[in-house]
Scaffold this motif. Structure first.
Motif, PDB file in Angstrom:
ATOM      1  N   LEU A 171       0.859  -1.185   0.000  1.00 41.68           N
ATOM      2  CA  LEU A 171       0.000   0.000   0.000  1.00 41.68           C
ATOM      3  C   LEU A 171       0.889   1.226   0.000  1.00 41.68           C
ATOM      4  CD1 LEU A 171      -2.982   1.000   0.305  1.00 41.68           C
ATOM      5  CD2 LEU A 171      -2.581   1.046   2.766  1.00 41.68           C
ATOM      6  N   ARG A 172       0.779   2.017  -1.053  1.00 39.59           N
ATOM      7  CA  ARG A 172       1.543   3.262  -1.131  1.00 39.59           C
ATOM      8  C   ARG A 172       0.586   4.374  -1.538  1.00 39.59           C
ATOM      9  NH1 ARG A 172       6.785   3.967  -4.943  1.00 39.59           N
ATOM     10  NH2 ARG A 172       7.742   2.818  -3.222  1.00 39.59           N
ATOM     11  N   GLY A 173       0.536   5.402  -0.718  1.00 42.75           N
ATOM     12  CA  GLY A 173      -0.328   6.521  -1.049  1.00 42.75           C
ATOM     13  C   GLY A 173      -0.615   7.355   0.176  1.00 42.75           C
ATOM     14  N   GLY A 174      -1.202   8.507  -0.065  1.00 45.76           N
ATOM     15  CA  GLY A 174      -1.507   9.432   1.019  1.00 45.76           C
ATOM     16  C   GLY A 174      -2.898   9.237   1.551  1.00 45.76           C
ATOM     17  N   ASP A 313       3.240  14.151  -8.168  1.00 43.05           N
ATOM     18  CA  ASP A 313       4.254  13.093  -8.194  1.00 43.05           C
ATOM     19  C   ASP A 313       3.959  12.016  -7.150  1.00 43.05           C
ATOM     20  OD1 ASP A 313       5.550  14.378 -10.222  1.00 43.05           O
ATOM     21  OD2 ASP A 313       7.127  15.241  -8.954  1.00 43.05           O
ATOM     22  N   ALA A 314       3.571  12.448  -5.954  1.00 41.70           N
ATOM     23  CA  ALA A 314       3.244  11.493  -4.892  1.00 41.70           C
ATOM     24  C   ALA A 314       2.033  10.654  -5.270  1.00 41.70           C
ATOM     25  CB  ALA A 314       2.998  12.229  -3.578  1.00 41.70           C
ATOM     26  N   VAL A 315       1.047  11.280  -5.877  1.00 46.45           N
ATOM     27  CA  VAL A 315      -0.148  10.538  -6.298  1.00 46.45           C
ATOM     28  C   VAL A 315       0.216   9.531  -7.376  1.00 46.45           C
ATOM     29  CG1 VAL A 315      -2.410  10.750  -7.401  1.00 46.45           C
ATOM     30  CG2 VAL A 315      -1.721  12.383  -5.640  1.00 46.45           C
ATOM     31  N   GLU A 316       1.078   9.932  -8.310  1.00 44.18           N
ATOM     32  CA  GLU A 316       1.460   9.041  -9.407  1.00 44.18           C
ATOM     33  C   GLU A 316       2.182   7.794  -8.899  1.00 44.18           C
ATOM     34  OE1 GLU A 316       0.934   9.009 -12.703  1.00 44.18           O
ATOM     35  OE2 GLU A 316      -0.470  10.660 -12.393  1.00 44.18           O
ATOM     36  N   PHE A 320      -1.748  -0.160  -4.758  1.00 41.28           N
ATOM     37  CA  PHE A 320      -2.122  -1.058  -3.667  1.00 41.28           C
ATOM     38  C   PHE A 320      -2.364  -2.461  -4.201  1.00 41.28           C
ATOM     39  CE2 PHE A 320      -6.138   0.786  -5.144  1.00 41.28           C
ATOM     40  CZ  PHE A 320      -6.984  -0.313  -5.237  1.00 41.28           C
ATOM     41  N   VAL A 321      -2.088  -3.438  -3.329  1.00 39.67           N
ATOM     42  CA  VAL A 321      -2.367  -4.848  -3.606  1.00 39.67           C
ATOM     43  C   VAL A 321      -2.985  -5.449  -2.349  1.00 39.67           C
ATOM     44  CG1 VAL A 321      -1.442  -7.113  -4.219  1.00 39.67           C
ATOM     45  CG2 VAL A 321      -0.422  -5.041  -5.208  1.00 39.67           C
ATOM     46  N   PHE A 342      -2.732   2.822  -8.699  1.00 33.80           N
ATOM     47  CA  PHE A 342      -3.185   4.179  -8.383  1.00 33.80           C
ATOM     48  C   PHE A 342      -3.090   4.420  -6.884  1.00 33.80           C
ATOM     49  CE2 PHE A 342      -5.919   2.734 -11.956  1.00 33.80           C
ATOM     50  CZ  PHE A 342      -5.411   3.577 -12.938  1.00 33.80           C
ATOM     51  N   ASP A 343      -2.907   5.675  -6.517  1.00 35.61           N
ATOM     52  CA  ASP A 343      -2.978   6.052  -5.114  1.00 35.61           C
ATOM     53  C   ASP A 343      -4.364   5.686  -4.588  1.00 35.61           C
ATOM     54  OD1 ASP A 343      -3.781   7.921  -2.875  1.00 35.61           O
ATOM     55  OD2 ASP A 343      -1.680   8.497  -3.088  1.00 35.61           O
ATOM     56  N   PRO A 344      -4.431   4.893  -3.511  1.00 29.17           N
ATOM     57  CA  PRO A 344      -5.749   4.427  -3.056  1.00 29.17           C
ATOM     58  C   PRO A 344      -6.672   5.547  -2.597  1.00 29.17           C
ATOM     59  CG  PRO A 344      -4.027   3.832  -1.477  1.00 29.17           C
ATOM     60  CD  PRO A 344      -3.341   4.316  -2.710  1.00 29.17           C
TER      61      PRO A 344
END
Length: 399
Positions: A171-174, A313-316, A320-321, A342-344
């Motif tokens: 999981l990567r995202g804000g 850039d952070a959103v790009e 997630f899996v 995509f950013d979750p």
């Protein structure tokens, strides 16, 4: 679903917010020709800026969500309202109620137990009478959980489930400012009302509850399983409420004894143990800090404000899996993988909300009305739509 001719097919309410702009962009790219979309919000000038950026000629509706007359007029003008305007406990109830009265379908991004429970109480019967589909939680809260369990259950033969577990593999995202504000609003309510605290922690908060319940039904998620350490997933408490509502709305088809939980897998050995401990302690510290006014004020200065978010850039870089493992009472266990590049909380959620609105508008759906869940309202039709936009929703035997 109304027989009346409406001015619009979809009204996107909150199009100027951070997640709202992602939703609007996806609709501009992906909505079929002929779908009549309008942008709604409080500020005409900001809505015009969004419209200009998108290069569309969609109508604009100025509306204050606290103005019941204006909200009713908006709901009556369209077949579907998709709203990003939270906290929904503060800004969503009149919108959902107007849609239920007017026979207008509705989709939101709520992860608020209190709001959804009150919406069910206020709107379910009215929506059943008018034919409206009121669908809460059409973003990362809680489409991956809800569709994951529902699709895996179908692949397992539709028999009752003993246990189901969602595992966060990566999981990567804000986290959006709207999500933070929704949590802050719930914590304020819970601080002064013990019944709210009980509701937030109850997996059956959105149902009458099963007639039979096993001890430890919710499950904390902390510990080691098959040699791999895991910690509770911060969104799991709410997501399990949506999953159990799907269970209830389908006549407890998953089984009244199903034990559902969500965990973050952190690996093996000392490193996995340390990571699981850090996640668990960090989650507890964050929720604790949100429970008290002085620490909430400190966090407010450090966390995104409502309508705000990280840079592009952070959103790009977001992705997630998730794996949803379902163990039926008979037959082999099944795994549903739900993933997207995509950013979750932003890009992914914008796509999920937009495709939910398009599904409610265009698809041949189950003959259901009331306060529903994504799985019950749209199910496989929504899954097909998301697969067409780089989402993975794949089901296979659990090896």
């Amino acid at each position: 679903m109304s027989v009346n001719v409406r001015d619009h097919d979809i009204v996107l309410l909150g199009a100027t917010g951070f997640v709202g702009t992602f939703t609007a962009r996806h609709l501009a790219r992906s909505a079929p020709d002929g779908v009549r979309i309008a942008l709604a919000g409080r500020s005409r000038s900001r809505l015009e800026d969004v419209r200009r950026e998108l290069g569309v000629d969609w109508p604009i509706i100025e509306v204050d969500t606290t103005d019941e007359t204006a909200v009713t007029r908006m709901a009556a003008s369209t077949s579907v309202v998709a709203t990003t305007v939270g906290p929904y406990l503060r800004y969503g109830m009149e919108v959902a109620a107007a849609c239920a009265r007017e026979g207008t379908s509705y989709a939101d991004l709520s992860g608020e137990s209190i709001f959804v429970a009150r919406s069910i109480q206020r709107n379910h019967d009215a929506a059943e009478k008018t034919g409206a589909r009121i669908v809460h939680s059409c973003g990362f809260d809680s489409i991956p959980s809800d569709l994951g369990v529902g699709l895996a259950h179908a692949a397992a033969g539709g028999v009752p489930i003993v246990a189901a577990t969602l595992r966060v593999r990566s999981l990567r995202g804000g986290i959006s400012g709207g999500t933070i504000e929704s949590l802050r609003q719930q914590m304020r309510e819970a601080k002064t009302d013990p019944s709210v605290r009980r509701l937030i922690g109850n997996p059956y908060a959105l149902t009458p509850g099963p007639s039979v319940r096993l001890p430890g039904h919710a499950g904390s998620g902390w510990g080691k399983e098959r040699g791999t350490w895991q910690a509770p997933f911060i969104m799991g408490a709410y997501n399990q409420q949506i999953v159990q509502r799907s269970n209830y709305l389908t006549g407890w088809s998953y089984g009244q004894l199903m034990r559902y939980r969500e965990v973050v897998t952190t690996g093996r050995g000392v490193a996995g143990f340390a990571s699981a401990g850090a996640i668990g302690l960090g989650t507890a510290a964050f929720v604790g800090a949100m429970s008290f006014a002085p620490t909430r004020a400190i966090l407010a200065r450090a966390l995104p404000a409502p309508g705000a978010g990280p840079g592009s850039d952070a959103v790009e870089r977001g992705r997630f899996v998730l794996d949803v493992d379902v163990y039926p009472v008979e037959g082999e266990p099944v795994r549903a993988r739900v993933a997207a590049p995509f950013d979750p909380g932003y890009g992914g959620t914008g796509i999920m909300l937009a495709e939910s609105a398009l599904s409610l508008t265009l698809d041949e759906l189950p003959d259901r009305a009331g306060v529903l869940t994504p799985m019950v309202a749209m199910g496989e039709r929504l899954a097909e739509r998301l697969r067409a936009h780089r989402f993975t929703l794949a089901v296979a035997p659990l090896s």
